[in-house]
Design a protein around this motif. Sequence first.
Motif: not given
Length: 357
Positions: A50-76
């Motif tokens: 991302v070079e221009n933040v204005q072009e980002v549809p939305f930002q995400l925020f969390t209060k967790l100490d750790s999060i999970q990155f998935f390779v696809a939008p599927n819990k499996d």
Amino acid sequence: MKILNQIVISSILVFVGCNQQNKTSETSTSKTEVKQKTITLADFKKIKGVENVQEVPFQLFTKLDSIQFFVAPNKDSAHLKVAYNKFDNYYGFEEFEDFYSIHYSIHNNISNSIEAFVLKSQFTPSFELTLNGVDLYEIRSSTFKQSDDFKNKSFKKFGTIAEISEQEFKANSKNRINETLVKNPNMKLQDDNWVYIENGRKEVITQHESISAETGPLANEYVGRSPFLNLEVFKENSDEVADSYYSFYNIKNAVMFELSTDGYPQILPTKSWVTSVSSNNDVGSNFIITKYLSQTKKQDNLLYVNFTNFKIADDKKAFWTDNNTFYAEVYPLNSAVVNGKKQKTAYIKIQLKADLF
């Protein structure tokens, strides 16, 4: 014959039992294989950062100490546990049933960016942010009667602040005591200039001379007259920058600039106060109280506070109900409108200490 039937039934039961055990074993093995699959950030799809933040549809925020990155939008799908870093940006681009797709720069290196999918349950999008759990008392700095303070980080020194309901905000707005600005019928717009016309006298109101034209085309908008101050108020802004402020002019004998405020002025005649709230360019919002000295035409700075955890939504809606109680409509820090989804509005009440001034 009866004995033969029992033998056949027993055989069937044994066969079925064995078959179920095999299925359970296979399922268990399959699940274990998914859990045991090891991936790294290198396994995610490489993308342009991302070079221009204005072009980002939305930002995400969390209060967790750790999060999970998935390779696809599927819990499996294969996923990776990642430690949360408050300096990282989680740029949201698409919304799925249980996931958001994000663009993430590894170690904040824009040239090393990936696409990942995160669980909705672990993040809050910018348009859903609220003041829940936010420390409203937190401030970055303050100035009290000309004395700057960069060490104290709490508003408790000056009073209390709390979130209130929209119903309470609207109910108390009926008891506002700050002055209402009224339009002066002698102020006319002619050839894109505001002109004061009275008894043959004609005065052009020009932009305050300290404004630099380098920021782009300038424009001033007539707001109204302050009966208490006997001054005309204009909103001055540029088409190319977000900054704007309010200028006060004395037009009694000649057009004279006298004072200004960062936000829409809430004038308190009982105290000769000119106050305002406005969003701070760096962080949070500003709350300012000055006293107007009519004899010297100057402002005596009484209080400046830079709150860190909220922005001002509509400065025109702020009001006083007595000399110590102030209300404002705000937005949580980092909240934003996204694809037509409105950000959540919040309301605050500030109660100054009775013996503060």
